[in-house]
Design a protein around this motif. Structure first.
Motif, PDB file in Angstrom:
ATOM      1  N   VAL A 164      23.633 -21.520  30.232  1.00 13.89           N
ATOM      2  CA  VAL A 164      22.502 -22.429  30.409  1.00 13.89           C
ATOM      3  C   VAL A 164      22.550 -23.024  31.811  1.00 13.89           C
ATOM      4  CG1 VAL A 164      22.386 -23.032  27.958  1.00 13.89           C
ATOM      5  CG2 VAL A 164      23.786 -24.419  29.508  1.00 13.89           C
ATOM      6  N   VAL A 165      21.429 -23.590  32.230  1.00 16.84           N
ATOM      7  CA  VAL A 165      21.365 -24.235  33.537  1.00 16.84           C
ATOM      8  C   VAL A 165      20.818 -25.649  33.383  1.00 16.84           C
ATOM      9  CG1 VAL A 165      19.065 -23.293  34.021  1.00 16.84           C
ATOM     10  CG2 VAL A 165      20.488 -24.068  35.905  1.00 16.84           C
ATOM     11  N   ILE A 166      21.400 -26.564  34.137  1.00 21.47           N
ATOM     12  CA  ILE A 166      20.905 -27.935  34.207  1.00 21.47           C
ATOM     13  C   ILE A 166      20.457 -28.186  35.640  1.00 21.47           C
ATOM     14  CG2 ILE A 166      21.466 -30.385  33.998  1.00 21.47           C
ATOM     15  CD1 ILE A 166      23.557 -29.658  31.930  1.00 21.47           C
ATOM     16  N   ASN A 167      19.166 -28.405  35.831  1.00 20.31           N
ATOM     17  CA  ASN A 167      18.641 -28.768  37.141  1.00 20.31           C
ATOM     18  C   ASN A 167      18.680 -30.290  37.254  1.00 20.31           C
ATOM     19  OD1 ASN A 167      17.749 -26.056  38.037  1.00 20.31           O
ATOM     20  ND2 ASN A 167      16.375 -26.219  36.287  1.00 20.31           N
ATOM     21  N   ALA A 168      19.550 -30.791  38.092  1.00 18.05           N
ATOM     22  CA  ALA A 168      19.750 -32.240  38.205  1.00 18.05           C
ATOM     23  C   ALA A 168      19.301 -32.720  39.581  1.00 18.05           C
ATOM     24  CB  ALA A 168      21.219 -32.600  37.983  1.00 18.05           C
ATOM     25  N   CYS A 169      18.383 -33.683  39.592  1.00 15.24           N
ATOM     26  CA  CYS A 169      17.876 -34.255  40.842  1.00 15.24           C
ATOM     27  C   CYS A 169      18.100 -35.759  40.831  1.00 15.24           C
ATOM     28  CB  CYS A 169      16.390 -33.928  41.002  1.00 15.24           C
ATOM     29  SG  CYS A 169      15.664 -34.622  42.514  1.00 15.24           S
ATOM     30  N   GLY A 174      21.682 -41.970  39.834  1.00 14.63           N
ATOM     31  CA  GLY A 174      22.876 -41.258  39.422  1.00 14.63           C
ATOM     32  C   GLY A 174      22.696 -40.527  38.109  1.00 14.63           C
ATOM     33  N   ILE A 175      23.368 -39.395  37.991  1.00  7.76           N
ATOM     34  CA  ILE A 175      23.338 -38.593  36.769  1.00  7.76           C
ATOM     35  C   ILE A 175      24.775 -38.260  36.381  1.00  7.76           C
ATOM     36  CG2 ILE A 175      22.638 -36.409  35.715  1.00  7.76           C
ATOM     37  CD1 ILE A 175      20.253 -36.368  37.640  1.00  7.76           C
ATOM     38  N   THR A 176      25.131 -38.555  35.149  1.00  8.78           N
ATOM     39  CA  THR A 176      26.459 -38.237  34.632  1.00  8.78           C
ATOM     40  C   THR A 176      26.315 -37.237  33.495  1.00  8.78           C
ATOM     41  OG1 THR A 176      27.254 -40.471  35.170  1.00  8.78           O
ATOM     42  CG2 THR A 176      28.599 -39.155  33.672  1.00  8.78           C
ATOM     43  N   ILE A 177      27.018 -36.122  33.603  1.00 10.26           N
ATOM     44  CA  ILE A 177      26.938 -35.061  32.597  1.00 10.26           C
ATOM     45  C   ILE A 177      28.313 -34.891  31.962  1.00 10.26           C
ATOM     46  CG2 ILE A 177      26.380 -32.645  32.163  1.00 10.26           C
ATOM     47  CD1 ILE A 177      24.695 -32.709  34.748  1.00 10.26           C
ATOM     48  N   TYR A 178      28.392 -35.135  30.662  1.00 11.33           N
ATOM     49  CA  TYR A 178      29.637 -34.968  29.912  1.00 11.33           C
ATOM     50  C   TYR A 178      29.624 -33.576  29.271  1.00 11.33           C
ATOM     51  CZ  TYR A 178      29.928 -40.040  30.422  1.00 11.33           C
ATOM     52  OH  TYR A 178      29.974 -41.315  30.935  1.00 11.33           O
ATOM     53  N   THR A 179      30.577 -32.740  29.633  1.00  8.33           N
ATOM     54  CA  THR A 179      30.562 -31.341  29.204  1.00  8.33           C
ATOM     55  C   THR A 179      31.694 -31.043  28.223  1.00  8.33           C
ATOM     56  OG1 THR A 179      31.944 -30.698  31.085  1.00  8.33           O
ATOM     57  CG2 THR A 179      29.556 -30.633  31.395  1.00  8.33           C
ATOM     58  N   SER A 197      30.298 -34.642  42.152  1.00 13.90           N
ATOM     59  CA  SER A 197      31.733 -34.776  41.950  1.00 13.90           C
ATOM     60  C   SER A 197      32.100 -34.223  40.581  1.00 13.90           C
ATOM     61  CB  SER A 197      32.175 -36.239  42.071  1.00 13.90           C
ATOM     62  OG  SER A 197      31.516 -37.055  41.126  1.00 13.90           O
ATOM     63  N   ASP A 198      33.089 -33.341  40.557  1.00 13.75           N
ATOM     64  CA  ASP A 198      33.562 -32.724  39.316  1.00 13.75           C
ATOM     65  C   ASP A 198      34.822 -33.464  38.882  1.00 13.75           C
ATOM     66  OD1 ASP A 198      34.322 -31.149  37.225  1.00 13.75           O
ATOM     67  OD2 ASP A 198      34.206 -29.252  38.310  1.00 13.75           O
ATOM     68  N   ILE A 218      19.826 -36.897  46.861  1.00 14.65           N
ATOM     69  CA  ILE A 218      19.295 -37.573  48.038  1.00 14.65           C
ATOM     70  C   ILE A 218      19.614 -39.058  47.889  1.00 14.65           C
ATOM     71  CG2 ILE A 218      17.233 -38.056  49.414  1.00 14.65           C
ATOM     72  CD1 ILE A 218      15.975 -35.541  48.194  1.00 14.65           C
ATOM     73  N   PHE A 219      20.605 -39.519  48.624  1.00 10.13           N
ATOM     74  CA  PHE A 219      21.100 -40.885  48.474  1.00 10.13           C
ATOM     75  C   PHE A 219      21.445 -41.166  47.002  1.00 10.13           C
ATOM     76  CE2 PHE A 219      18.645 -41.161  52.399  1.00 10.13           C
ATOM     77  CZ  PHE A 219      19.527 -41.859  53.226  1.00 10.13           C
ATOM     78  N   GLY A 220      21.950 -40.165  46.332  1.00  7.59           N
ATOM     79  CA  GLY A 220      22.315 -40.292  44.928  1.00  7.59           C
ATOM     80  C   GLY A 220      23.465 -39.355  44.614  1.00  7.59           C
ATOM     81  N   GLY A 221      23.890 -39.356  43.350  1.00  9.63           N
ATOM     82  CA  GLY A 221      25.027 -38.529  42.999  1.00  9.63           C
ATOM     83  C   GLY A 221      24.959 -37.990  41.582  1.00  9.63           C
ATOM     84  N   VAL A 222      25.658 -36.877  41.392  1.00  9.77           N
ATOM     85  CA  VAL A 222      25.802 -36.263  40.066  1.00  9.77           C
ATOM     86  C   VAL A 222      27.291 -36.170  39.752  1.00  9.77           C
ATOM     87  CG1 VAL A 222      25.456 -34.188  38.679  1.00  9.77           C
ATOM     88  CG2 VAL A 222      23.664 -34.935  40.271  1.00  9.77           C
ATOM     89  N   GLU A 223      27.676 -36.703  38.610  1.00  6.21           N
ATOM     90  CA  GLU A 223      29.066 -36.655  38.171  1.00  6.21           C
ATOM     91  C   GLU A 223      29.187 -35.730  36.961  1.00  6.21           C
ATOM     92  OE1 GLU A 223      30.762 -41.084  39.397  1.00  6.21           O
ATOM     93  OE2 GLU A 223      30.329 -40.600  37.309  1.00  6.21           O
ATOM     94  N   ILE A 224      30.218 -34.899  36.975  1.00  2.46           N
ATOM     95  CA  ILE A 224      30.477 -34.011  35.852  1.00  2.46           C
ATOM     96  C   ILE A 224      31.808 -34.425  35.238  1.00  2.46           C
ATOM     97  CG2 ILE A 224      30.771 -31.624  35.127  1.00  2.46           C
ATOM     98  CD1 ILE A 224      29.259 -30.849  37.695  1.00  2.46           C
ATOM     99  N   LYS A 225      31.777 -34.761  33.965  1.00  3.44           N
ATOM    100  CA  LYS A 225      32.990 -35.248  33.302  1.00  3.44           C
ATOM    101  C   LYS A 225      33.282 -34.417  32.049  1.00  3.44           C
ATOM    102  CE  LYS A 225      32.632 -39.992  34.958  1.00  3.44           C
ATOM    103  NZ  LYS A 225      32.623 -41.432  34.583  1.00  3.44           N
TER     104      LYS A 225
END
Length: 225
Positions: A164-169, A174-179, A197-198, A218-225
């Motif tokens: 699957v794909v997650i398009n995160a903008c 901020g977006i936090t994805i718990y996998t 950041s992984d 863009i002046f934001g972040g995505v965290e993968i946990k």
């Protein structure tokens, strides 16, 4: 990497505390405010960014500029030379990044294009927040848009039977994805004063299913946990 970064930050703060304490007791006379001390506010965060973020281009440029300015303040390199070399250095680093990214990420981008054809679930947080929980649900991918807001996406107990794909903008958000632990994670990102950041504790590369993270920060972040 996040643990290493936390340990390093802790050691830096402990060292500063000890130095200030010894100076206060007049046991030592260590001058913290040496020539160019302010460049550490550029060097240290960029160095830790190299440990944490998936895309390291911006942090590498910042680190090189910070070190060059420090050397200039120490009269090791002339500021005139530094100013002349800043633009060429930035162009070289970005050029190398584009070349290597294009080679390494080409396959990932091809897979993302294929999977995006069936990706129609969209979630958006604008000046607010969303908590998405896909427990006991079949997850087939989604689009996450955070604009001056935050999104938490919990996939730890979801049913993922295929890639699957997650398009995160993330734009000023901020977006936090718990996998889940039993999936591969592959990341491609476009960072503009932001990054991915992984922070997963247990990482695997031999799982049957892969989650592709296609991030724009863009002046934001995505965290993968």
């Amino acid at each position: 990497m996040n643990k290493i970064s936390n340990i390093l930050w802790g050691l830096v703060l402990i060292a500063l505390g000890i130095i200030f304490g010894l100076n206060a007791l007049e046991i030592t006379n260590i001058n913290i405010f040496f020539d160019g001390w302010w460049t550490l506010f550029i060097i240290v965060p960029c160095f830790f960014g190299l440990l944490n973020k998936n895309d390291k281009t911006g942090d590498l440029i910042g680190l090189l500029i910070g070190v060059a300015l420090l050397l200039g303040c120490q009269d090791i390199i002339r500021f005139r030379t530094i100013y002349k070399l800043i633009l060429p250095t930035i162009l070289v680093v970005i050029g190398l990044s584009v070349i290597f990214k294009g080679t390494i990420r080409a396959k990932i981008k091809d897979e993302i294009k294929k999977l995006n054809k069936t990706n129609d679930k969209e979630y958006c947080a604008t000046f607010g927040g969303q908590n998405l929980d896909f427990s006991n649900e079949k997850f087939t991918g989604c689009n996450l848009d955070s604009i001056f807001g935050g999104i938490k996406c919990d996939l730890t107990k979801s049913k993922i039977n295929e890639d699957v794909v997650i398009n995160a903008c993330a734009v000023f958000g901020g977006i936090t994805i718990y996998t889940p632990e039993d999936v591969n994670i592959k990341i491609t990102s476009t960072p503009i004063f932001g990054g991915v950041s992984d922070e997963r504790k247990n990482k695997t590369n031999d799982a049957k299913v892969t989650i592709y993270i296609n991030a724009t920060c863009i002046f934001g972040g995505v965290e993968i946990k």
